[in-house]
Design a protein around this motif. Structure first.
Motif, mmCIF file in Angstrom:
data_model
loop_
_atom_site.group_PDB
_atom_site.id
_atom_site.type_symbol
_atom_site.label_atom_id
_atom_site.label_comp_id
_atom_site.label_asym_id
_atom_site.label_seq_id
_atom_site.Cartn_x
_atom_site.Cartn_y
_atom_site.Cartn_z
ATOM 1 N N ARG A 130 0.837 -1.192 0.000
ATOM 2 C CA ARG A 130 0.000 0.000 0.000
ATOM 3 C C ARG A 130 0.879 1.251 0.000
ATOM 4 N NH1 ARG A 130 -3.991 1.455 4.838
ATOM 5 N NH2 ARG A 130 -4.438 3.595 4.217
ATOM 6 N N ASP A 565 -3.238 -4.236 -7.362
ATOM 7 C CA ASP A 565 -2.193 -3.323 -6.932
ATOM 8 C C ASP A 565 -2.736 -2.571 -5.722
ATOM 9 O OD1 ASP A 565 -0.605 -1.058 -6.517
ATOM 10 O OD2 ASP A 565 0.001 -1.002 -8.625
ATOM 11 N N ASN A 568 -2.606 1.613 -5.879
ATOM 12 C CA ASN A 568 -3.605 2.385 -6.632
ATOM 13 C C ASN A 568 -4.918 1.623 -6.795
ATOM 14 O OD1 ASN A 568 -3.139 0.454 -8.566
ATOM 15 N ND2 ASN A 568 -1.994 1.802 -9.934
#
Length: 592
Positions: A130, A565, A568
């Motif tokens: 993150r 991901d 994002n």
RNA sequence: GGAGCUGUGGUGUAGCGGUCUAACAUGCCGGCCUGUCAAGCCGGAGAUCGCGGGUUCGAUUCCCGUCAGCUCCGCCA
């Protein structure tokens, strides 16, 4: 930054610079505030240097130093000074010197980071991903990125010096049958049609050979929509290479040289540039794997012949029914508890092994529930073949050859790790050659290409293509390092007729072949040189050179096991206008 | 599609039916401190124990489900 220009990176300062006024920039690694004197370890991508802020030098800077916190971004101007006697820090590359700060500017403040910016952290991977920008700030991650950079440069220089052209191929290509699932990209201009992101530039590089480019390479991004593993990401990088007018014997030594140079220029590792070679059959027989880890022994031994005549039904029926009985010697494991062995059996069951028989070698001979099914000479043969000594534990699997190989191969690795039999700092490169050309797909009830459909069979096996496909060997080879496949390639088919024969063997009709690969078949009719090549998994290579356990650690922005991901939050939704433009309607089943 | 492991202050861990009003370390905040370098000393704040349900007089603890991460099987020419 106005009026301030960095003069050095942090670790470029040494005693040589004594007395010089330097300007450094970086992040606050740690701050040690003694009230009347503040020490700051300033960090940039090269490392750390201690700067000292004293009211005796500049009271204004000293005041500012009080409000500085971890990860603040600073620029400091000061004099390089030899540290006073007794305060040298031998743990720091720059430990002999320090910078006595005159002017200090706080270029930016920083919130307290959610984890420590330091090596060896054991933080939840959620957090690392993150806050990847903080994770990448850790020295070991920065060093990995630098290693990756040097590796890429080494390969490019090598290939350039050997006459290879770096040529780019499209990312928007077309979906082809066979192989991994494609990532699809809808075409706005062509409703209902899709590009596919390349699984590899295979067809393009072959077409470049037809085009007479002779030697090609590319650091190619590849995409495969399959499930992830520690060494598999949906998006990865290959060192993709293709050469014309070559045979296997031209390619392998050149690649050995490239890899040897890579090792030397990245981690200062000297390796013998002539790798051992194993045939696929040999690798499977001895190690139960087509990517054997040869850093330790514990090889698999065959006792099918002995088992065929024994009274133990499980063994005898496997041996007589086309299966095998094989075993490994877990040396020194005679003391394992019943539960330990049960756990090993459970482990073997993951690979479809129906059971795990065992024999314990102790002072009196062999102790086991199945000993009674063997006579003394049979037991002697087994003992001899496995080089079994007092204190050893022999583990047997009886099954179809592929199950035996998978189970014992995995067990061998599992035990080696557990028994700490794998030496550190050993790099065992090897080639596996003579792969089968085909693999039988039980689900689809047809032959599929083991490597890919453009792989050339070995000439002497060509007559078997139609009569006995399973026995055809390919001119294919994998490079393996410490039990991990780091590269693979083949000599390609370069004649239309052979390619058509290959497609037919794979169950493609003439029309299908023409529709999907017509351009390729056509190209083969316009003077295609014999050619072949290889592709290396760049991420895996870097992982091994960096001593990491997962390629996520050598990819700047990797995805999680569920292919997201966390920084994002890709993949994300898109608005209806975008979908409409693409002529796409969603059909998502609601989870109840 | 399947199996296993993990989830407790910001971070890393302990606790595994009731003295848990949740402990320890570190980080954070404040104070003191001119030679530290994992600085030190003193004080302070900070956790509805991933989420939902169940069992129980009582659940962080046991059970079921779910979410997330990881490892693996299948899958990956």
């Amino acid at each position: 930054m106005s009026g301030i220009t960095r003069t050095h990176y942090c670790t470029e300062i040494s005693a040589v610079n004594q007395g010089q006024t330097v300007t450094l920039t970086g992040w606050v690694d740690t701050r040690r505030d003694h009230g009347g004197l503040v020490f700051i370890d300033l960090r940039d991508r090269t490392g750390i240097i201690q700067v000292v802020i004293s009211p005796d030098i500049n009271p204004a800077s000293f005041d500012k130093a009080g409000e500085v916190r971890s990860e603040y971004v600073l620029a400091v101007v000061g004099k390089v000074s030899q540290r006073p006697e007794g305060t040298v820090n031998p743990n720091l590359a720059t430990g002999e010197v320090e910078v006595l700060v005159d002017e200090m500017r706080i270029l930016n403040r920083a919130k307290t980071p959610p984890f420590y910016i330091e090596d060896g952290v054991e933080v939840d991977e959620n957090l690392r991903l993150r806050y990847r920008y903080l994770d990448l700030r850790r020295p070991e991650m920065q060093q990995t990125m630098m290693l990756r950079h040097r590796a890429g440069r080494s390969v490019r220089e090598f290939l350039d010096q050997h006459g290879f052209l770096e040529i780019e191929t499209p990312m928007l290509t077309r979906s082809t049958p066979e192989g991994a699932r494609d990532y699809l990209v809808p075409s706005r201009i062509n409703p209902g049609r899709f590009y596919a992101l390349p699984q590899s530039p295979q067809l393009y590089k072959q077409i470049l050979m037809v085009a007479g480019m002779d030697r090609y390479y590319q650091m190619a991004r590849c995409f495969r929509d399959e499930d992830l593993r520690a060494d598999r990401q949906p998006e990865f990088t290959q060192i993709d290479i293709e050469m014309s007018f070559v045979q296997v014997e031209d390619i392998l030594p050149l690649m050995e040289e490239m890899i040897a140079r890579l090792c030397r220029e990245t981690i200062d590792l000297e390796i013998t540039a002539s790798f051992p070679r194993l045939t696929y059959q040999e690798a499977m027989d001895r190690f139960g794997s087509d990517k054997p880890d040869t850093r330790f022994g514990m090889e698999i031994k065959d006792i099918t012949d002995v088992a065929a005549g024994c009274g133990f039904k499980v063994f005898a029926s496997a041996a007589q029914g086309g299966g095998q009985v094989r075993c490994i010697n877990a040396t020194g494991c005679a003391g394992m508890s019943r539960k330990d062995i049960d756990d090993l059996a459970k482990f073997a069951a993951i690979y479809q092994a129906k059971g795990l028989a065992y024999m314990i070698v102790n002072g009196d001979g062999i102790k086991s529930a199945i000993t009674k099914f063997f006579n003394d000479s049979e037991l002697d043969t087994i003992r001899e073949r496995l080089d079994a000594r007092e204190g050893d534990l022999l583990l047997f699997v009886a099954d179809k050859p592929d199950v035996v190989a998978a189970a014992l191969g995995a067990l061998r690795l599992h035990l080696a790790e557990r028994l700490e039999m794998i030496p550190k700092n050993k790099y065992n490169f090897l080639w596996v050659t003579d792969f089968p050309l085909f693999d039988y797909d039980e689900e689809e009830k047809r032959w599929v290409a083991m490597h890919h459909p453009f792989t050339s069979p070995r000439e002497e096996d060509m007559p078997l293509l139609e009569s006995d496909p399973g026995r055809v060997r390919a001119q294919a080879y994998d490079m393996v390092l410490n039990g991990i496949e780091i590269g693979g390639g083949s000599i390609r088919i370069h004649r239309r007729e052979m390619q058509e024969t290959m497609f037919a063997a794979l169950g493609l009709t003439g029309e299908e072949a023409q529709e999907k690969f017509g351009f390729m078949l056509d190209a083969f009719e316009y003077g295609t040189p014999p050619h072949g090549g290889i592709a290396f998994g760049f991420d895996r290579l870097i992982m091994l050179l960096a001593g990491r356990k997962t390629i996520r650690d050598v990819i700047p922005f990797p995805k999680t096991q569920s292919a997201t991901d966390l920084m994002n939050m890709a993949p994300g939704g898109v608005d209806n206008r975008q979908l409409k433009e693409l002529h796409i309607k969603l059909d998502i089943k609601e989870k109840k």
